[in-house]
Design an enzyme around this catalytic site. Structure first.
Site, PDB file in Angstrom:
ATOM      1  N   GLU A 223       0.852  -1.150  -0.012  1.00 28.95           N
ATOM      2  CA  GLU A 223       0.072   0.063   0.072  1.00 28.95           C
ATOM      3  C   GLU A 223       0.843   1.246  -0.021  1.00 28.95           C
ATOM      4  O   GLU A 223       0.480   2.162  -0.534  1.00 28.95           O
ATOM      5  CB  GLU A 223      -0.992  -0.188   1.204  1.00 28.95           C
ATOM      6  CG  GLU A 223      -1.988  -1.064   1.054  1.00 28.95           C
ATOM      7  CD  GLU A 223      -2.774  -1.168   2.407  1.00 28.95           C
ATOM      8  OE1 GLU A 223      -4.159  -1.016   2.403  1.00 28.95           O
ATOM      9  OE2 GLU A 223      -2.260  -1.279   3.465  1.00 28.95           O
TER      10      GLU A 223
ATOM     11  N   LYS B 156      18.186  -8.691  -0.552  1.00 32.53           N
ATOM     12  CA  LYS B 156      17.713  -7.299   0.282  1.00 32.53           C
ATOM     13  C   LYS B 156      17.044  -7.635   1.698  1.00 32.53           C
ATOM     14  O   LYS B 156      15.959  -8.192   1.581  1.00 32.53           O
ATOM     15  CB  LYS B 156      16.579  -6.723  -0.738  1.00 32.53           C
ATOM     16  CG  LYS B 156      16.286  -5.307  -0.380  1.00 32.53           C
ATOM     17  CD  LYS B 156      15.428  -4.631  -1.191  1.00 32.53           C
ATOM     18  CE  LYS B 156      14.937  -3.448  -1.173  1.00 32.53           C
ATOM     19  NZ  LYS B 156      14.010  -3.236   0.192  1.00 32.53           N
TER      20      LYS B 156
ATOM     21  N   GLU C 180      23.110  -4.240   7.904  1.00 38.90           N
ATOM     22  CA  GLU C 180      21.772  -4.491   8.305  1.00 38.90           C
ATOM     23  C   GLU C 180      21.570  -5.291   9.536  1.00 38.90           C
ATOM     24  O   GLU C 180      21.984  -6.359   9.484  1.00 38.90           O
ATOM     25  CB  GLU C 180      20.952  -5.091   7.028  1.00 38.90           C
ATOM     26  CG  GLU C 180      19.407  -4.575   7.178  1.00 38.90           C
ATOM     27  CD  GLU C 180      19.190  -3.572   6.590  1.00 38.90           C
ATOM     28  OE1 GLU C 180      18.146  -3.110   6.624  1.00 38.90           O
ATOM     29  OE2 GLU C 180      20.066  -2.642   5.655  1.00 38.90           O
TER      30      GLU C 180
ATOM     31  N   CYS D 180     -19.332 -28.284  20.268  1.00 41.30           N
ATOM     32  CA  CYS D 180     -19.056 -28.609  18.885  1.00 41.30           C
ATOM     33  C   CYS D 180     -20.287 -28.262  17.866  1.00 41.30           C
ATOM     34  O   CYS D 180     -21.122 -28.413  17.957  1.00 41.30           O
ATOM     35  CB  CYS D 180     -18.924 -30.149  18.535  1.00 41.30           C
ATOM     36  SG  CYS D 180     -18.358 -30.626  16.837  1.00 41.30           S
TER      37      CYS D 180
END
Length: 784
Positions: free
Chosen positions: A71, A155, A213, A450
């Protein structure tokens, strides 16, 4: 005069930010709508700038993303295109001109000796090729004396950090921050054992900036989260945020509790360093005792670059840590200098990002499902969302304690991850999006009975977290699950007996889904009252009465118009055709195939029969061991009835005490024995032919098969090991005798080589099977 610094970009540029609930919709809308010039354009631009900046801060500074990477990428890409199309509206402080996030006031600011850059992200292989061809054609590149080679790296999805060494001693560690100024996190970084406080070897510059990193290895992350859940605490959302949050702890003692590691991938200031290429620099850094990633390769062509991307995409979850893409760089420093930088990124590097594996979606409901052994498992029902290449609507939540630990409420916006490109997992809620919506959210309550048969639920034994339906014989849904399981690839492997067919055989059509929000609610029971009669449908011994009942089986199907669903449903026959004036009803082609495949399944090996019985804890590994040890169902039953059965079974390799107890318990139930008797009567073969020529010369040896072999399937290779007395292990350890490595063997091969374990290709594997250890003694490893 010191050598001109050559700033190195991060091998992992985390994508900034996740936004408020409507940001995903906003990103889609921005993609779809045409830009209107004038005031509306400027308003749209300013709104987009604010969104991107806000979510960058949430990601980098707060380690609390609000929207998924995908997004955010859509928002950021739209902002870039908008600025490219309308340069007159670009603000001087646009996020496209910045690197990373701001510096937190909680830590002392640190000015890097040389700037830390971001990377240009691309999302398709076509973009990688276009970038590579543009780089090749660059005039500055052609003027270089060095041959163009591409350095490919994974990466890492972690936190970028800059280490400063003076006279070989670590004096400072800082986050990237905005690229120019970062946060001083020295005390926390000093707790990471893989980072040396004093460089080893020689020829390191008097002052050098090392870029890398910080991450949490995947296995350690899973174990750490499991411990948190067991302690009743909320698990960490993902490895990247966990690593970033760990480094930003106020107390270094808290950081030390996290399983952090680091891989280095570049240098900033490094006066006097003579290395001509970045790959040479990696070799130098390794000689200084710095942890260098094992997952990099120098290649000559763009075709090889694409091959590196494909290979690591296929095996990304076999690596030590999570990755979200591949970084491609020109290897020679002279070429890097000639190509130069934009204000934000180097022109000599690009980051290809794999399709997103983590997205946000709305949790619509939490329901429960009953498994084949009676275990009742909550699962999430979500707004359908595309993740890792497929649309996901459901995800398991394991048990009520996991639901509580994750802290999810029905109605939440949640983070969804596709673990291993296969299994959807709800990571947790996006807490920042609850504000103002508290009245819409509700907690999940585990049912007491159940949902299939109404039996009271209870743990199988005291202290169990899971609750179960004890009505194994008559619970319709348990029967459905068992029938679907016995038809699966790991058991009898019966084509045409999938879950829908199993459901049609065992459960009635239930309520009209049109009156139930489109949800098909099973009714039960169906024509098959237990799995004992399943092979009576086989073509070799048809039961006319049973087959006739299939003619009446109906299922709900959505009525479609012009290829689209209408939301209306109708009952249609499942196993038989509709009768017409010209042709009576009869079995469909798929049903006839089911009868034929059931007949073929009768001759499956014994281990598959054992798996098909749905005995708790008894999977393919234990079943193969039992079949190899005893050879027939009758001899297994004799062993179970003999004195000292538990101890004898537990000693079988791959069985152990827990499985021994499960076998004894299962075979003590009368209706379970009735299933075996019915299958025998229907002609199911329950004895393996013994090949007297097979010598058990792998007795006691642990052998690991990894990668793809040309003529052996994974199951066939394991069976070949087991019938010769060996153990087909799933992981490499110091006790492993041999590793059989095929194509794309991955991390298991790397570990074998590191431990000095003999590696065999398929030819060597065949020699081992035929002649035992003597046949491969002294045989060199395939890579040697």
């Amino acid at each position: 005069m010191p050598q001109e610094p050559t700033p190195q970009p991060e091998t992992s540029q985390p994508v900034a930010a996740r936004a408020p609930e409507d940001s995903g919709a906003m990103a889609q809308a921005l993609e779809a709508e045409a830009v209107v010039p004038g005031e509306s354009l400027r308003t749209e631009y300013e709104q987009l700038v604010d969104e991107v900046r806000k979510h960058r801060a949430a990601y980098y500074n707060e380690d609390a993303p609000l929207i998924s990477d995908a997004e955010f990428d859509a928002l950021y890409s739209r902002l870039q295109r908008l600025e490219a199309e309308h340069p007159e509206i670009v603000a001087n402080d646009s996020p496209t001109q910045e690197v990373g996030g701001e510096v937190s006031a909680a830590f002392a600011p640190v000015v890097h000796l040389s700037r830390m850059y971001s990377l240009e992200d691309v999302f398709s292989l076509e973009e990688v090729i276009a970038w590579g061809e543009k780089t090749q054609a660059n005039a500055a590149l052609r003027a270089s004396a060095h041959e163009l080679k591409w350095l490919c790296e994974v990466k890492i999805d972690g936190l970028a950090v800059n280490l400063l060494y003076r006279d070989g001693k670590l004096v400072r560690a800082a986050t990237r921050g905005d690229g120019t100024t970062g946060e001083d996190v020295t005390h926390n970084v000093l707790t990471i054992k893989s980072i040396p406080t004093q460089l080893e070897g020689e020829n390191w510059p008097a002052e050098v900036e090392v870029r890398g990193e910080i991450f949490i290895p995947s296995a350690d992350f899973a174990a750490y989260n499991a411990a948190l859940i067991e302690a009743g605490k909320a698990p960490l959302a993902n490895p990247r945020n966990a690593a970033a949050g760990s480094i930003r702890q106020k107390d270094p003692a808290e950081t030390a509790k996290r399983p952090l590691q680091m891989f280095v991938h570049g240098l900033g200031v490094r006066p006097g360093l003579a290395a001509a290429t970045q790959s040479e620099t990696y070799a130098l850094m390794a000689s200084w005792g710095l942890p260098v990633s094992p997952y990099s390769r120098v290649v000559d062509t763009l075709e090889e670059v694409l091959g590196f991307i494909a290979q690591n995409g296929e095996h990304r979850h076999d690596l030590l840590h999570e990755i979200d893409g591949i970084v491609v760089k020109t290897d020679a420093f002279e070429i890097q200098r000639n190509l130069g930088f934009t204000s934000r990124v180097p022109r000599w590097a690009v980051a290809y990002k794999y399709p997103p594996e983590e997205v946000n979606t709305r949790l619509l409901d939490i329901r429960v499902q009953v498994g084949r052994t009676g275990r009742v498992t909550p699962y999430a029902v979500m707004e359908p969302v595309l993740v890792a290449g497929s649309t996901v609507s459901f995800a398991t939540l394991h048990n009520q304690d996991v639901v509580k630990a994750k802290g999810v409420l029905i109605g939440d916006t949640v983070i969804l991850r596709k673990a291993g490109d296969v299994i959807p997992e709800v990571v947790g809620p996006v807490l920042a999006l609850r504000e103002g919506r508290e009245d819409e959210l509700r907690e999940f309550t585990m049912p007491t009975h159940c949902p299939s048969c109404g039996t009271a639920l209870a743990p199988a034994k005291e202290g169990d977290v899971d609750i179960r339906c004890p009505n194994a014989e008559s619970c319709p849904v348990q029967l459905t699950e068992r029938v679907a399981h016995l038809g699966g690839r790991g058991a009898f492997d019966i084509e045409a007996l999938g879950y829908e067919a199993a459901q049609a055989l065992t459960i009635g059509p239930g309520e009209d889904p049109e009156q139930n929000g489109g949800v098909i609610v099973p009714a039960g029971p169906g024509p098959l009252r237990n799995e004992a009669a399943i092979f009576d449908l086989a073509s070799g011994n048809p039961d006319p009465a049973l087959r006739e009942t299939l003619a009446d089986v109906q299922v709900w199907r959505e009525i479609r118009s012009k290829g689209a669903g209408t939301g209306k449903f109708q009952l249609v026959p499942y196993f038989y055709t509709k009768a017409t004036a010209k042709k009576p009803s009869g079995p469909t082609r798929t049903t006839e195939k089911l009868f034929e495949e059931l007949e073929k399944a009768k001759t499956r090996p014994l281990w598959r029969v054992l798996v098909g019985l749905s005995i708790r804890h008894v999977g393919p590994t234990a079943s193969r061991s039992l079949a190899t040890r005893y050879g027939s169902m009758d001899r297994i039953i004799e062993a179970l009835e003999a004195e000292g059965a538990r101890e004898a079974l537990a000693e079988v390799d791959g069985v152990g005490a827990i499985i021994a107890d499960a076998l004894i318990e299962w075979f003590s139930v009368d209706w379970h024995r009735d299933i075996i008797a019915a299958w025998k009567a229907a002609g199911v073969l329950m004895e393996d032919e013994q090949d007297a020529s097979i010598v058990k010369h792998l007795e006691g040896m642990s052998i690991v098969v990894t990668g793809s072999l040309p003529t052996y399937s994974r199951d066939a290779a394991k069976e070949a090991i087991i019938i010769r007395g060996g153990k087909a292990a799933g992981s490499v350890s110091k006790n492993t005798a041999y590793v059989v490595a095929g194509e794309a063997a991955g991390s298991k091969l790397d570990k074998a080589l590191a431990l000095g374990i003999q590696v065999l290709d398929e030819e060597g594997f065949k020699l081992l099977l035929d002649g035992g250890p003597d046949a491969v003694q002294g045989r060199p490893n395939p890579e040697a």
